[in-house]
Write a protein that holds these residues in place. Structure first.
Motif, short mmCIF file in Angstrom:
data_model
loop_
_atom_site.label_atom_id
_atom_site.label_comp_id
_atom_site.label_asym_id
_atom_site.label_seq_id
_atom_site.Cartn_x
_atom_site.Cartn_y
_atom_site.Cartn_z
N GLY A 14 0.78 -1.24 0.00
CA GLY A 14 0.00 0.00 0.00
C GLY A 14 0.81 1.28 0.00
O GLY A 14 0.26 2.37 0.19
N TYR A 15 2.13 1.19 -0.24
CA TYR A 15 2.96 2.39 -0.23
C TYR A 15 3.16 2.95 -1.64
O TYR A 15 3.04 2.22 -2.62
CB TYR A 15 4.34 2.07 0.37
N LYS A 16 3.51 4.22 -1.70
CA LYS A 16 3.97 4.82 -2.97
C LYS A 16 5.47 4.50 -3.06
O LYS A 16 6.22 4.79 -2.13
CB LYS A 16 3.73 6.33 -2.96
N VAL A 17 5.87 3.91 -4.17
CA VAL A 17 7.22 3.35 -4.27
C VAL A 17 7.90 3.76 -5.57
O VAL A 17 7.24 3.92 -6.60
CB VAL A 17 7.19 1.80 -4.19
N GLY A 18 9.21 3.91 -5.51
CA GLY A 18 10.02 4.18 -6.70
C GLY A 18 10.98 3.04 -6.98
O GLY A 18 11.34 2.28 -6.07
N LEU A 19 11.40 2.93 -8.23
CA LEU A 19 12.35 1.89 -8.65
C LEU A 19 13.28 2.47 -9.69
O LEU A 19 12.84 3.11 -10.65
CB LEU A 19 11.59 0.69 -9.23
N ILE A 20 14.58 2.26 -9.51
CA ILE A 20 15.58 2.61 -10.53
C ILE A 20 16.37 1.32 -10.81
O ILE A 20 17.16 0.89 -9.98
CB ILE A 20 16.51 3.74 -10.07
N ASP A 35 6.23 5.58 -8.67
CA ASP A 35 4.98 4.99 -8.24
C ASP A 35 4.41 4.15 -9.39
O ASP A 35 5.01 3.14 -9.74
CB ASP A 35 4.00 6.04 -7.73
N ASP A 36 3.31 4.56 -10.02
CA ASP A 36 2.70 3.74 -11.07
C ASP A 36 3.19 4.10 -12.47
O ASP A 36 2.85 3.42 -13.44
CB ASP A 36 1.17 3.88 -11.04
N LYS A 37 3.96 5.18 -12.59
CA LYS A 37 4.37 5.65 -13.91
C LYS A 37 5.73 5.07 -14.30
O LYS A 37 6.68 5.13 -13.53
CB LYS A 37 4.42 7.17 -13.95
N GLN A 38 5.81 4.51 -15.51
CA GLN A 38 7.03 3.83 -15.96
C GLN A 38 7.81 4.67 -16.97
O GLN A 38 7.24 5.31 -17.84
CB GLN A 38 6.66 2.48 -16.60
N TYR A 39 9.15 4.62 -16.83
CA TYR A 39 10.05 5.30 -17.75
C TYR A 39 11.13 4.32 -18.18
O TYR A 39 11.55 3.47 -17.40
CB TYR A 39 10.72 6.51 -17.08
N PRO A 40 11.62 4.43 -19.43
CA PRO A 40 12.68 3.51 -19.88
C PRO A 40 14.02 3.88 -19.28
O PRO A 40 14.24 5.02 -18.85
CB PRO A 40 12.70 3.72 -21.41
N THR A 41 14.94 2.93 -19.25
CA THR A 41 16.30 3.20 -18.77
C THR A 41 17.29 2.42 -19.62
O THR A 41 16.96 1.39 -20.19
CB THR A 41 16.45 2.80 -17.29
N SER A 42 18.52 2.94 -19.73
CA SER A 42 19.52 2.29 -20.58
C SER A 42 20.76 1.85 -19.80
O SER A 42 21.60 1.16 -20.33
CB SER A 42 19.94 3.23 -21.71
N HIS A 43 20.88 2.26 -18.54
CA HIS A 43 22.03 1.86 -17.72
C HIS A 43 21.54 1.29 -16.40
O HIS A 43 20.49 1.67 -15.90
CB HIS A 43 22.93 3.07 -17.43
#
Length: 487
Positions: A131-137, A145-153
């Motif tokens: 139930g938390y707002k979470v980030g991922l790199i 949170d729920d929005k996705q972005y591409p990454t290259s490294h």
């Protein structure tokens, strides 16, 4: 806009020419992105030296230059700041420019040769389910949170890291899980970040094209732990002999996990089969959909981290049982003919061995294991014969093929892999340079109940040759071949 002196706070400065009491619009280390009133940071890279582009940056409107060596000719009205380390200065400038976003959330860094993506991605999954707002790199993607972005490294540059951490702040993110590569640490991309904790998964043969020696590779990883504060935690895999090395100089709270040795968090594998495994974690039983010893370590690291961050133990166990595999990490498909295809990112000797050991543990012995594997070009060449040796020794048939050859000859890469194959296993191997044909051949060779492992690229949906990327998805391809060739 911000004052240059505020953006420079915390940077080790050797000399200044001009005023730091000037307003700056943005920070860049790529001269092509510089616009009016920006600051340009000259960074010495592995391919190019940013100092060669100082003049171009000024022509594009840069108001200030941050560099390791002052130019011979200084331009009037331009502020020059000489620093000890351009990469570190860039990271601190980026953090200050985005208002030190890592201080406003709980940032956890995950480092190690294998398991970084799985641990970070599943921690993101678990905390979202809680139930938390979470980030991922991560290597695969960046999530705000729920929005996705591409990454290259694996570890993006310092400006990108802080930009997305700033977006997380604005979105109300409480926790962020971030893969931290040895390249990222060595190039100071994480300098200026405040970590709530760091996790060490394991260390094995990789990136020696960059670090030159294993000791340098290990000690680079260790820097992440050396720089943790007393308020942070350092969680390490104690079954890896390098785990305790990571803890040697850290000020953080020292915590360990393992399957074999005494640790703060311990696990035991009670059952292991293709659809999951039964684990015992600190006296609690847990059914996990992720299989193999390496995933038992991953699940244990996730349990420990969630516990250290204050989640309730029984709630953690419930959420762990709901976690699903990360794309390209022991991702499997079973065809109508009962042929099992497994796609895994295993691109190091240790990872390939772990996956094949897991497969050989689960098989009854009557099936054949057919491994399709290659090695990346322009990367550590010394691991190629080792990868070839492992694939040939632990499979019934091994097909050596292209991975991402980049600027190297695929045929020469395969030849180096073949150099590690012992004479008694040479009859098991075949070289098929074209990866699509190699996968197709594996599917044609497979009989009902056989197991196909396609290793090396995992989640990647491209193949890179001489700077050109073409669409290429191992999982989609093997699934398509199994559905059409064996009818």
């Amino acid at each position: 806009m911000m004052l240059l002196k505020d953006i420079l706070f915390g940077v080790s400065i050797h000399a200044v020419s001009g005023s730091t009491n000037v307003l700056i619009n943005a920070v860049h280390f790529d001269s092509r992105k510089v616009e009016m009133d920006d600051v340009f940071v000259a960074v010495r890279g592995t391919v190019t030296d940013g100092h060669e582009y100082i003049e171009k940056a000024i022509d594009s409107g840069a108001k200030a230059i941050v560099c390791e060596k002052m130019p011979q000719q200084l331009v009037n009205e331009i502020t020059y700041v000489e620093v000890a380390n351009g990469n570190k200065a860039l990271a601190i400038l980026a953090s200050n420019y985005y208002d030190n976003p890592s201080k406003n959330l709980k940032l956890i860094g995950i480092t190690g040769t294998n398991g970084k993506t799985t641990v970070s991605s599943l921690l993101y999954q678990l905390f979202k389910k809680a139930g938390y707002k979470v980030g991922l790199i991560s290597t695969i993607k960046i999530m705000v949170d729920d929005k996705q972005y591409p990454t290259s490294h694996t570890t993006p540059d310092a400006l990108v890291i802080n930009e997305y951490l700033n977006r997380m702040n604005k979105a109300g993110v409480e926790y962020c899980f971030m893969e931290v590569s040895s390249h990222g640490i060595h190039q100071k991309r994480t300098a200026g970040l405040v970590f709530e904790g760091a996790i060490f998964t394991n260390l094995s043969h990789d990136h020696l094209d960059y670090h030159k020696t294993f000791a340098e590779y290990r000690d680079t990883k260790k820097l992440l732990f050396d720089e943790l504060s007393k308020k942070a935690f350092a969680l390490v895999n104690v079954d890896d002999k390098n785990g305790l090395v990571m803890l040697q100089n850290t000020k953080a709270r020292k915590m360990t996990y393992g399957l074999k040795n005494y640790a703060n968090y311990r696990a035991q594998i009670l059952e292991n089969q293709f659809d999951g495994q039964l684990l015992k974690i600190n006296e609690h039983e847990l059914w996990s959909r992720l299989i193999g010893d390496f995933n038992a370590y991953n699940m244990l690291a996730i349990f420990a981290t969630a516990d250290l961050l204050g989640l309730e133990k029984l709630e953690i166990l419930r959420l762990l049982s709901e976690l699903e595999n990360v794309d390209g990490r022991f991702q499997y498909y079973i065809s109508k003919e009962k042929i099992t295809a497994i796609v895994d990112y295993a691109h190091t000797p240790d990872a390939l061995k772990n996956v094949l050991e897991t497969i050989n543990t689960l098989r009854t012995g009557n099936e054949n294991v057919i491994t399709v594997v290659g090695c990346g070009g322009d990367r550590d060449r010394s691991k190629r014969p080792v990868m070839g040796h492992i694939a040939a020794e632990m499979s019934n048939k091994a097909i050596f093929t292209s991975d991402n050859p980049r600027s190297e000859s695929p045929a020469l890469i395969i030849e180096e892999m073949e150099g590690g194959v012992e004479p008694q296993h040479t009859n098991k191997i075949v070289a098929i340079e074209n990866r699509k044909q190699a996968i197709k051949t594996a599917c044609l060779l497979a009989e009902p109940n056989d197991i196909i492992l396609i290793a090396g690229k995992g989640h990647e949906t491209y193949q890179e040759t001489n700077g050109v990327r073409i669409d290429f998805d191992d999982f989609k391809m093997v699934k398509e071949f199994l559905n059409t060739l064996n009818k």
